[in-house]
Motif scaffolding. Structure first.
Motif, PDB file in Angstrom:
ATOM      1  N   ALA A 181       0.834  -1.201   0.000  1.00 40.23           N
ATOM      2  CA  ALA A 181       0.000   0.000   0.000  1.00 40.23           C
ATOM      3  C   ALA A 181       0.872   1.257   0.000  1.00 40.23           C
ATOM      4  CB  ALA A 181      -0.920  -0.011   1.227  1.00 40.23           C
ATOM      5  N   GLN A 182       1.917   1.260   0.808  1.00 38.09           N
ATOM      6  CA  GLN A 182       2.838   2.395   0.828  1.00 38.09           C
ATOM      7  C   GLN A 182       3.551   2.546  -0.518  1.00 38.09           C
ATOM      8  OE1 GLN A 182       3.075   4.705   2.989  1.00 38.09           O
ATOM      9  NE2 GLN A 182       1.994   3.840   4.754  1.00 38.09           N
ATOM     10  N   LEU A 183       3.893   1.413  -1.134  1.00 40.37           N
ATOM     11  CA  LEU A 183       4.516   1.441  -2.464  1.00 40.37           C
ATOM     12  C   LEU A 183       3.597   2.124  -3.471  1.00 40.37           C
ATOM     13  CD1 LEU A 183       6.769   0.351  -4.459  1.00 40.37           C
ATOM     14  CD2 LEU A 183       5.282  -1.660  -4.738  1.00 40.37           C
ATOM     15  N   ALA A 184       2.326   1.736  -3.465  1.00 37.44           N
ATOM     16  CA  ALA A 184       1.372   2.347  -4.394  1.00 37.44           C
ATOM     17  C   ALA A 184       1.288   3.851  -4.173  1.00 37.44           C
ATOM     18  CB  ALA A 184      -0.001   1.702  -4.224  1.00 37.44           C
ATOM     19  N   LEU A 185       1.265   4.269  -2.922  1.00 34.51           N
ATOM     20  CA  LEU A 185       1.174   5.699  -2.618  1.00 34.51           C
ATOM     21  C   LEU A 185       2.421   6.446  -3.074  1.00 34.51           C
ATOM     22  CD1 LEU A 185      -0.497   5.614   0.919  1.00 34.51           C
ATOM     23  CD2 LEU A 185      -1.558   6.168  -1.293  1.00 34.51           C
ATOM     24  N   ARG A 186       3.582   5.811  -2.956  1.00 33.53           N
ATOM     25  CA  ARG A 186       4.817   6.473  -3.409  1.00 33.53           C
ATOM     26  C   ARG A 186       4.794   6.731  -4.914  1.00 33.53           C
ATOM     27  NH1 ARG A 186       7.381   2.889   0.136  1.00 33.53           N
ATOM     28  NH2 ARG A 186       8.244   1.570  -1.527  1.00 33.53           N
ATOM     29  N   HIS A 187       4.063   5.910  -5.636  1.00 36.07           N
ATOM     30  CA  HIS A 187       4.061   6.020  -7.098  1.00 36.07           C
ATOM     31  C   HIS A 187       2.735   6.565  -7.646  1.00 36.07           C
ATOM     32  CE1 HIS A 187       7.945   3.967  -7.814  1.00 36.07           C
ATOM     33  NE2 HIS A 187       7.657   3.375  -6.669  1.00 36.07           N
ATOM     34  N   ARG A 188       1.937   7.169  -6.783  1.00 40.57           N
ATOM     35  CA  ARG A 188       0.610   7.614  -7.214  1.00 40.57           C
ATOM     36  C   ARG A 188       0.697   8.728  -8.256  1.00 40.57           C
ATOM     37  NH1 ARG A 188      -2.668   9.892  -2.183  1.00 40.57           N
ATOM     38  NH2 ARG A 188      -4.282   9.802  -3.779  1.00 40.57           N
ATOM     39  N   HIS A 189       1.768   9.457  -8.312  1.00 35.88           N
ATOM     40  CA  HIS A 189       1.932  10.490  -9.345  1.00 35.88           C
ATOM     41  C   HIS A 189       2.961  10.076 -10.388  1.00 35.88           C
ATOM     42  CE1 HIS A 189      -0.654  13.019  -7.005  1.00 35.88           C
ATOM     43  NE2 HIS A 189       0.174  12.998  -5.969  1.00 35.88           N
ATOM     44  N   ALA A 190       3.290   8.790 -10.405  1.00 36.10           N
ATOM     45  CA  ALA A 190       4.280   8.275 -11.364  1.00 36.10           C
ATOM     46  C   ALA A 190       3.810   6.945 -11.952  1.00 36.10           C
ATOM     47  CB  ALA A 190       5.627   8.106 -10.672  1.00 36.10           C
ATOM     48  N   GLY A 191       2.512   6.882 -12.247  1.00 37.43           N
ATOM     49  CA  GLY A 191       1.982   5.727 -12.961  1.00 37.43           C
ATOM     50  C   GLY A 191       0.963   4.903 -12.216  1.00 37.43           C
ATOM     51  N   ALA A 192       1.027   4.848 -10.881  1.00 37.37           N
ATOM     52  CA  ALA A 192       0.083   4.039 -10.121  1.00 37.37           C
ATOM     53  C   ALA A 192      -1.240   4.786  -9.960  1.00 37.37           C
ATOM     54  CB  ALA A 192       0.648   3.695  -8.747  1.00 37.37           C
ATOM     55  N   VAL A 193      -2.338   4.134 -10.359  1.00 40.89           N
ATOM     56  CA  VAL A 193      -3.653   4.783 -10.295  1.00 40.89           C
ATOM     57  C   VAL A 193      -4.581   4.124  -9.281  1.00 40.89           C
ATOM     58  CG1 VAL A 193      -3.500   5.606 -12.673  1.00 40.89           C
ATOM     59  CG2 VAL A 193      -4.586   3.385 -12.203  1.00 40.89           C
ATOM     60  N   GLY A 194      -4.208   2.939  -8.775  1.00 41.98           N
ATOM     61  CA  GLY A 194      -5.077   2.258  -7.826  1.00 41.98           C
ATOM     62  C   GLY A 194      -4.385   1.068  -7.189  1.00 41.98           C
ATOM     63  N   PHE A 195      -5.100   0.449  -6.261  1.00 46.93           N
ATOM     64  CA  PHE A 195      -4.600  -0.681  -5.475  1.00 46.93           C
ATOM     65  C   PHE A 195      -5.555  -1.853  -5.645  1.00 46.93           C
ATOM     66  CE2 PHE A 195      -4.455  -3.064  -1.411  1.00 46.93           C
ATOM     67  CZ  PHE A 195      -3.095  -3.301  -1.280  1.00 46.93           C
ATOM     68  N   ASP A 196      -5.004  -3.055  -5.502  1.00 49.68           N
ATOM     69  CA  ASP A 196      -5.803  -4.269  -5.652  1.00 49.68           C
ATOM     70  C   ASP A 196      -5.224  -5.338  -4.732  1.00 49.68           C
ATOM     71  OD1 ASP A 196      -7.515  -6.301  -6.800  1.00 49.68           O
ATOM     72  OD2 ASP A 196      -5.875  -6.894  -8.116  1.00 49.68           O
ATOM     73  N   ILE A 197      -6.031  -6.330  -4.384  1.00 51.68           N
ATOM     74  CA  ILE A 197      -5.481  -7.539  -3.778  1.00 51.68           C
ATOM     75  C   ILE A 197      -5.859  -8.717  -4.668  1.00 51.68           C
ATOM     76  CG2 ILE A 197      -5.435  -6.668  -1.433  1.00 51.68           C
ATOM     77  CD1 ILE A 197      -7.978  -8.270  -0.839  1.00 51.68           C
ATOM     78  N   ALA A 198      -4.903  -9.628  -4.851  1.00 50.43           N
ATOM     79  CA  ALA A 198      -5.078 -10.754  -5.758  1.00 50.43           C
ATOM     80  C   ALA A 198      -4.636 -12.033  -5.073  1.00 50.43           C
ATOM     81  CB  ALA A 198      -4.277 -10.521  -7.043  1.00 50.43           C
ATOM     82  N   GLY A 199      -4.762 -13.148  -5.797  1.00 50.64           N
ATOM     83  CA  GLY A 199      -4.390 -14.435  -5.235  1.00 50.64           C
ATOM     84  C   GLY A 199      -5.615 -15.207  -4.775  1.00 50.64           C
ATOM     85  N   PRO A 200      -5.433 -16.295  -4.041  1.00 51.71           N
ATOM     86  CA  PRO A 200      -6.558 -17.138  -3.631  1.00 51.71           C
ATOM     87  C   PRO A 200      -7.534 -16.369  -2.743  1.00 51.71           C
ATOM     88  CG  PRO A 200      -4.551 -17.770  -2.465  1.00 51.71           C
ATOM     89  CD  PRO A 200      -4.140 -16.822  -3.542  1.00 51.71           C
ATOM     90  N   GLU A 201      -8.774 -16.310  -3.185  1.00 50.21           N
ATOM     91  CA  GLU A 201      -9.778 -15.500  -2.482  1.00 50.21           C
ATOM     92  C   GLU A 201     -10.396 -16.226  -1.292  1.00 50.21           C
ATOM     93  OE1 GLU A 201     -14.155 -13.467  -3.430  1.00 50.21           O
ATOM     94  OE2 GLU A 201     -12.994 -14.400  -5.044  1.00 50.21           O
ATOM     95  N   ASP A 202     -10.764 -17.483  -1.492  1.00 44.66           N
ATOM     96  CA  ASP A 202     -11.460 -18.228  -0.451  1.00 44.66           C
ATOM     97  C   ASP A 202     -10.544 -18.451   0.754  1.00 44.66           C
ATOM     98  OD1 ASP A 202     -13.577 -19.531   0.705  1.00 44.66           O
ATOM     99  OD2 ASP A 202     -13.225 -21.443  -0.307  1.00 44.66           O
ATOM    100  N   GLY A 203     -10.972 -17.982   1.907  1.00 42.96           N
ATOM    101  CA  GLY A 203     -10.170 -18.116   3.116  1.00 42.96           C
ATOM    102  C   GLY A 203      -9.244 -16.954   3.400  1.00 42.96           C
ATOM    103  N   PHE A 204      -9.178 -16.005   2.469  1.00 41.89           N
ATOM    104  CA  PHE A 204      -8.290 -14.848   2.643  1.00 41.89           C
ATOM    105  C   PHE A 204      -9.087 -13.562   2.370  1.00 41.89           C
ATOM    106  CE2 PHE A 204      -5.614 -18.436   1.540  1.00 41.89           C
ATOM    107  CZ  PHE A 204      -4.658 -18.402   2.541  1.00 41.89           C
TER     108      PHE A 204
END
Length: 368
Positions: free
Chosen positions: A163-186
């Motif tokens: 999350a901090q990484l995304a914020l550091r790059h919010r004015h240098a290409g990053a437009v949003g955040f996501d979580i990925a990977g196995p959904e069930d149980g997480f």
């Protein structure tokens, strides 16, 4: 000319918006071969077409965890600045070739550190590839806008750092955040502190939900993740009861979560072919005609159409739209609606949205 048409119009020529498109799911097979040779990676095939076929066969498992195993191979060749930059560049060029005018590329930087890159270096390498491709498209008279969705792996423990990484790059290409990977149980709540950080910084999030798990996962994504969009979101249909259906009308009752998602127009990032491969729609059937996307669209949900992983699904956004035309007799108006839904849900400025909406409307008007 593509083989997918709607009302006599080649779908590839229409302007498109791609919101759910994974970087490590969109590699060219030839690129995997060449980058794999550079690092001595053992591959299951030694020519591009055979490798493409291998990915298709491995991905058609009916299981999300099994489907995700194919990414071990793609991420293996994306561990250097050179590899990431090349993959990102080709990814954007392929989007432009498919008629995409706005795209968001989602990927998890934490999966690309095996050969010494830092998180920031990885993000910068991808951004360099994106910008190089945008320049190439412009040099040929085209235009495409692309942003990064920085993803954290939901089953690991680096979400606060990402999350901090995304914020550091919010004015240098990053437009949003996501979580990925196995959904069930997480659930998203497992990463609550990361979402709190992002919300306090007014940084938008989309959350994979309603793919590998159902309504409870969607509810948690909305509450804990403050999701402005739902990655897939397909299983929101579990919260819809069809009470009566005739040739002319359908009467339904929406549960509280479905009603909230519809009334707030929270975008559903639906990926039809991927949903078939991972068993997301198994409770409704095993064919595209069983997919609830048409019901959701007809009921007025904010449906968007996406390729998810173009390599694993052997697809493009043109193909996904074409499949829906064939399965549900969607018209040019239907395709324009889901495309405008995607534009309205894009993580861009309002001014950029207005330009994008006009560009889509102009493209469809010209097609008519």
């Amino acid at each position: 000319m593509s083989r997918y048409e709607v009302d006599g119009v080649d779908i590839q020529t229409l302007p498109k918006v791609s919101l759910h498109d994974h970087l490590d799911g969109g590699l060219r097979p030839q690129t995997i071969l060449e980058l794999g040779e550079e690092i001595g990676l053992e591959l299951p095939a030694d020519d591009a077409e055979s490798l493409r076929a291998w990915f298709a066969a491995q991905s058609d498992s009916g299981s999300l965890p099994e489907y995700l195993k194919t990414f071990d191979l793609t991420t293996a060749v994306m561990q250097t600045e050179h590899g990431l930059r090349r993959v990102a560049k080709e990814f954007v060029l392929d989007l432009a070739e498919d008629g995409v005018v706005y795209g968001e590329i989602r990927w998890a930087p934490e999966q690309h550190l095996q050969r010494g890159l830092t998180l920031d270096q990885a993000v910068e390498a991808v951004q360099a590839g994106i910008e190089e491709a945008i320049g190439l498209v412009a040099s040929h008279g085209g235009r495409i806008r692309v942003g990064q969705l920085v993803s954290a792996m939901r089953h690991l423990d680096r979400a606060d750092e990402i999350a901090q990484l995304a914020l550091r790059h919010r004015h240098a290409g990053a437009v949003g955040f996501d979580i990925a990977g196995p959904e069930d149980g997480f659930p998203a709540s497992r990463l609550q502190s990361a979402f709190d950080t992002l919300a306090k910084a007014h940084f938008p999030a989309t959350v994979h939900a309603g793919e590998g798990a159902g309504i409870d996962s969607i509810a948690d994504a909305l509450f804990s993740g403050r999701a402005l969009r739902l990655g897939h979101g397909t299983r929101i249909a579990e919260d819809i009861v069809v009470e009566e259906e005739t040739d002319d009308a359908i009467v339904v009752r929406l549960g509280e979560i479905a009603e909230w998602v519809k009334d707030r127009q929270i975008a559903l990032e639906v990926s039809p072919s991927s949903n078939l491969q991972t068993g997301t729609i198994a409770q409704w059937g095993s064919a595209l005609t069983d997919h609830p996307i048409d019901l959701l669209h007809q009921l007025g949900f904010c449906v968007t159409v996406n390729p998810d992983n173009r390599l694993q699904s052997g697809t493009t956004l043109t193909r996904e739209l074409g499949l829906l035309v064939d399965a549900f007799d969607w018209s040019l108006d239907d395709l324009e609606q889901v495309t405008q839904n995607a534009a309205a849900s894009a993580f861009c400025s309002f001014e950029d949205y207005e330009q994008l909406a006009d560009e889509i409307a102009d493209g469809y008007d010209a097609a008519r």
